[in-house]
Write a protein that holds these residues in place. Structure first.
Motif, PDB file in Angstrom:
ATOM      1  N   LEU A  19      29.547  38.415  47.376  1.00 16.88           N
ATOM      2  CA  LEU A  19      30.847  37.773  47.217  1.00 16.88           C
ATOM      3  C   LEU A  19      31.511  37.509  48.566  1.00 16.88           C
ATOM      4  O   LEU A  19      32.135  36.474  48.758  1.00 16.88           O
ATOM      5  N   VAL A  20      31.377  38.438  49.506  1.00 15.29           N
ATOM      6  CA  VAL A  20      31.994  38.276  50.824  1.00 15.29           C
ATOM      7  C   VAL A  20      31.268  37.196  51.636  1.00 15.29           C
ATOM      8  O   VAL A  20      31.903  36.383  52.310  1.00 15.29           O
ATOM      9  N   GLY A  41      38.995  43.691  51.537  1.00 14.06           N
ATOM     10  CA  GLY A  41      39.540  43.914  50.206  1.00 14.06           C
ATOM     11  C   GLY A  41      40.600  42.925  49.780  1.00 14.06           C
ATOM     12  O   GLY A  41      41.243  43.098  48.753  1.00 14.06           O
ATOM     13  N   THR A  42      40.792  41.855  50.562  1.00 14.62           N
ATOM     14  CA  THR A  42      41.740  40.806  50.185  1.00 14.62           C
ATOM     15  C   THR A  42      40.958  39.572  49.722  1.00 14.62           C
ATOM     16  O   THR A  42      39.760  39.445  49.985  1.00 14.62           O
ATOM     17  N   TYR A  43      41.643  38.680  49.016  1.00 15.27           N
ATOM     18  CA  TYR A  43      41.019  37.410  48.634  1.00 15.27           C
ATOM     19  C   TYR A  43      42.056  36.300  48.674  1.00 15.27           C
ATOM     20  O   TYR A  43      43.265  36.544  48.599  1.00 15.27           O
ATOM     21  N   THR A  44      41.552  35.074  48.803  1.00 14.51           N
ATOM     22  CA  THR A  44      42.387  33.880  48.742  1.00 14.51           C
ATOM     23  C   THR A  44      41.638  32.840  47.913  1.00 14.51           C
ATOM     24  O   THR A  44      40.430  32.935  47.738  1.00 14.51           O
ATOM     25  N   THR A  45      42.378  31.871  47.398  1.00 17.07           N
ATOM     26  CA  THR A  45      41.745  30.767  46.676  1.00 17.07           C
ATOM     27  C   THR A  45      42.199  29.449  47.293  1.00 17.07           C
ATOM     28  O   THR A  45      43.172  29.416  48.048  1.00 17.07           O
ATOM     29  N   ASN A  46      41.496  28.392  46.925  1.00 20.74           N
ATOM     30  CA  ASN A  46      41.872  27.074  47.424  1.00 20.74           C
ATOM     31  C   ASN A  46      43.033  26.464  46.639  1.00 20.74           C
ATOM     32  O   ASN A  46      43.403  25.318  46.869  1.00 20.74           O
ATOM     33  N   TRP A  53      41.046  42.859  45.958  1.00 22.41           N
ATOM     34  CA  TRP A  53      39.928  42.946  45.029  1.00 22.41           C
ATOM     35  C   TRP A  53      39.098  44.188  45.297  1.00 22.41           C
ATOM     36  O   TRP A  53      39.150  44.767  46.365  1.00 22.41           O
ATOM     37  N   GLU A  54      38.313  44.583  44.272  1.00 23.21           N
ATOM     38  CA  GLU A  54      37.354  45.668  44.404  1.00 23.21           C
ATOM     39  C   GLU A  54      36.314  45.555  43.292  1.00 23.21           C
ATOM     40  O   GLU A  54      36.565  44.921  42.265  1.00 23.21           O
ATOM     41  N   CYS A  61      37.359  43.304  40.111  1.00 26.70           N
ATOM     42  CA  CYS A  61      38.742  43.421  39.659  1.00 26.70           C
ATOM     43  C   CYS A  61      39.670  42.905  40.752  1.00 26.70           C
ATOM     44  O   CYS A  61      39.476  43.216  41.932  1.00 26.70           O
ATOM     45  N   VAL A  62      40.632  42.092  40.359  1.00 25.76           N
ATOM     46  CA  VAL A  62      41.572  41.511  41.318  1.00 25.76           C
ATOM     47  C   VAL A  62      42.991  41.849  40.918  1.00 25.76           C
ATOM     48  O   VAL A  62      43.290  42.068  39.740  1.00 25.76           O
ATOM     49  N   GLU A  63      43.851  41.894  41.924  1.00 27.30           N
ATOM     50  CA  GLU A  63      45.277  42.007  41.686  1.00 27.30           C
ATOM     51  C   GLU A  63      45.953  40.959  42.551  1.00 27.30           C
ATOM     52  O   GLU A  63      45.823  40.973  43.775  1.00 27.30           O
ATOM     53  N   ARG A  64      46.624  40.026  41.898  1.00 22.22           N
ATOM     54  CA  ARG A  64      47.324  38.973  42.632  1.00 22.22           C
ATOM     55  C   ARG A  64      48.517  39.552  43.372  1.00 22.22           C
ATOM     56  O   ARG A  64      49.075  40.578  42.966  1.00 22.22           O
ATOM     57  N   SER A  65      48.930  38.874  44.410  1.00 18.96           N
ATOM     58  CA  SER A  65      50.096  39.315  45.172  1.00 18.96           C
ATOM     59  C   SER A  65      51.353  39.301  44.304  1.00 18.96           C
ATOM     60  O   SER A  65      52.330  39.975  44.606  1.00 18.96           O
TER      61      SER A  65
END
Length: 103
Positions: A19-20, A41-46, A53-54, A61-65
């Motif tokens: 994934l990374v 451990g962070t993510y962004t989308t377009n 995430w983890e 599993c993700v948690e949005r800001s």
């Protein structure tokens, strides 16, 4: 016992690494977007979504800001181009996940 633990950690590390190193395209009937998972451990989308995430078992599993959170299944033996389906727990709709090249 130690070998079993190491094997379990290796299996967990493999999806995270994939994934990374790449990106995850998330497609629904309404459209699609690309998620970039970072090693910290962070993510962004377009489409402007970001958070943390983890990997938990066989799910990412993700948690949005903004506080929303959820988990999605991860297919075993991930590789570039791998695609699988899951269900959006909030809407009940089918979601297709695809490993794509990170740009």
């Amino acid at each position: 016992m130690l070998l079993t633990t190491l094997a379990a950690l290796a299996l967990q590390a493999a999806p995270a690494e994939m994934l990374v190193e790449n990106a995850l395209q998330v497609s629904t009937a309404q459209g699609s977007y690309v998620t970039h998972f970072n090693a910290d451990g962070t993510y962004t989308t377009n489409i402007g979504i970001e958070g943390t995430w983890e990997i938990r078992g066989n799910e990412v599993c993700v948690e949005r800001s903004t506080g929303e959170h959820g988990c999605a299944p991860i297919q075993e033996n991930l590789e570039l181009g791998a695609s699988w389906e899951g269900e959006n727990a909030a809407t009940g709709e089918t979601v297709t996940y695809t490993i794509v090249a990170r740009e």
